[in-house]
Design an enzyme around this catalytic site. Structure first.
Site, PDB file in Angstrom:
ATOM      1  N   CYS A  85       0.831  -1.210   0.000  1.00  0.00           N
ATOM      2  CA  CYS A  85       0.000   0.000   0.000  1.00  0.00           C
ATOM      3  C   CYS A  85       0.871   1.268   0.000  1.00  0.00           C
ATOM      4  O   CYS A  85       1.485   1.569  -1.010  1.00  0.00           O
ATOM      5  CB  CYS A  85      -0.987  -0.067   1.156  1.00  0.00           C
ATOM      6  SG  CYS A  85      -2.473   0.869   0.801  1.00  0.00           S
ATOM      7  N   HIS A 176      -3.353  -5.201   1.720  1.00  0.00           N
ATOM      8  CA  HIS A 176      -2.690  -5.433   3.018  1.00  0.00           C
ATOM      9  C   HIS A 176      -2.668  -6.923   3.349  1.00  0.00           C
ATOM     10  O   HIS A 176      -3.526  -7.393   4.106  1.00  0.00           O
ATOM     11  CB  HIS A 176      -3.448  -4.685   4.124  1.00  0.00           C
ATOM     12  CG  HIS A 176      -3.232  -3.216   4.122  1.00  0.00           C
ATOM     13  ND1 HIS A 176      -2.403  -2.568   5.008  1.00  0.00           N
ATOM     14  CD2 HIS A 176      -3.718  -2.258   3.311  1.00  0.00           C
ATOM     15  CE1 HIS A 176      -2.398  -1.276   4.754  1.00  0.00           C
ATOM     16  NE2 HIS A 176      -3.201  -1.053   3.731  1.00  0.00           N
ATOM     17  N   GLU A 178      -0.923  -8.543   5.370  1.00  0.00           N
ATOM     18  CA  GLU A 178      -0.677  -8.795   6.807  1.00  0.00           C
ATOM     19  C   GLU A 178      -1.991  -8.849   7.596  1.00  0.00           C
ATOM     20  O   GLU A 178      -2.011  -9.346   8.717  1.00  0.00           O
ATOM     21  CB  GLU A 178       0.277  -7.734   7.378  1.00  0.00           C
ATOM     22  CG  GLU A 178      -0.311  -6.364   7.673  1.00  0.00           C
ATOM     23  CD  GLU A 178      -0.552  -5.510   6.421  1.00  0.00           C
ATOM     24  OE1 GLU A 178      -0.342  -5.997   5.297  1.00  0.00           O
ATOM     25  OE2 GLU A 178      -0.965  -4.342   6.596  1.00  0.00           O
TER      26      GLU A 178
HETATM   27  N1  GLN Z   1      -3.672   6.353   1.070  1.00  0.00           N
HETATM   28  C1  GLN Z   1      -2.336   6.066   1.544  1.00  0.00           C
HETATM   29  C2  GLN Z   1      -1.290   6.884   0.798  1.00  0.00           C
HETATM   30  O1  GLN Z   1      -1.581   7.457  -0.182  1.00  0.00           O
HETATM   31  C3  GLN Z   1      -2.035   4.589   1.449  1.00  0.00           C
HETATM   32  C4  GLN Z   1      -3.033   3.811   2.274  1.00  0.00           C
HETATM   33  C5  GLN Z   1      -2.484   2.600   2.956  1.00  0.00           C
HETATM   34  O2  GLN Z   1      -1.278   2.385   3.039  1.00  0.00           O
HETATM   35  N2  GLN Z   1      -3.366   1.835   3.522  1.00  0.00           N
HETATM   36  O3  GLN Z   1      -0.167   6.937   1.211  1.00  0.00           O
END
Ligand code: GLN
Length: 201
Positions: A85, A176, A178
């Site tokens: 992410c 995610h 995890e």
């Molecule tokens: N929206 C976050 C970003 O732009 C990422 C979201 C996440 O890691 N769950 O950094």
């Protein structure tokens, strides 16, 4: 070569922000010895690194302030690194919405917060190229990988866009892993780290 007798590689989790504890537990279940990384010098003692989810802008702020960014930059060019992410955003060569600096080791363009407010978080079962059938994918304000270079292998997709990709020693997910009980994605990364260790020794 830092694996112990049980062939458990030592894998760091960047622990300045985000859900690093869940990654550490997942790594342990996947056959590695996790280490929480809070200082640049700790990068010298690990065979691979996970950059967790969180807010990529906050990561950048911390890393720039502590002079961490240079050490991390040289680590990710050489050693296996898995970004989830926000971590995926940090690894991508190009970031959109808005543009922001990155470590630029994954040949991909990533658009932040790409799913709008209504469906910004969701859980889906998806087919992937990992063995073992459909995988649960947890998305939280996920980015979208809108472009990948020719050297990038796509291991899973959502609506035709990659959500799990691999390029050499780099693994990246817009979800995610995890937060699910399934450890296949972490095992894939531990395997990548083991391969990298045996190539170096
Ligand atoms: N929206 C976050 C970003 O732009 C990422 C979201 C996440 O890691 N769950 O950094």
């Amino acid at each position: 070569m830092r694996t112990n007798e049980q062939n458990r590689p030592r894998i760091g989790v960047l622990a300045i922000q985000g859900d690093f504890d869940a990654h550490a537990a997942a790594l342990r279940e996947a056959g590695a010895d996790p280490a929480l990384v809070r200082k640049p010098e700790q990068l010298d003692n690990i065979d691979g690194l996970i950059i967790p989810g969180g807010e990529s802008t906050t990561f950048l702020k911390f890393l720039e302030r502590d002079g961490f960014l240079g050490a991390l930059q040289s680590f990710v060019t050489k050693k296996p690194t898995f970004g989830t992410c926000a971590g995926c955003i940090l690894l991508a060569k190009e970031v959109l919405n808005p543009p922001q600096p990155s470590l630029a080791v994954l040949d991909a363009t990533v658009e932040r917060n790409a799913y709008g407010r209504q469906i910004d978080s969701s859980i889906e079962m998806s087919a992937t190229k990992l063995p073992g059938g459909p995988l649960e994918l947890v998305y939280i304000r996920a980015p979208r990988i809108v472009k990948t270079g020719p050297g990038v292998a796509v291991l899973a997709e959502r609506d035709g866009f990659p959500v799990l990709v691999e390029e050499g020693h780099i693994l990246a997910a817009t979800f995610h892993p995890e937060l699910s009980a399934d450890r296949r994605v972490h095992r894939r990364f531990v395997d990548l780290v083991r391969e990298n260790i045996s190539r170096r020794s």
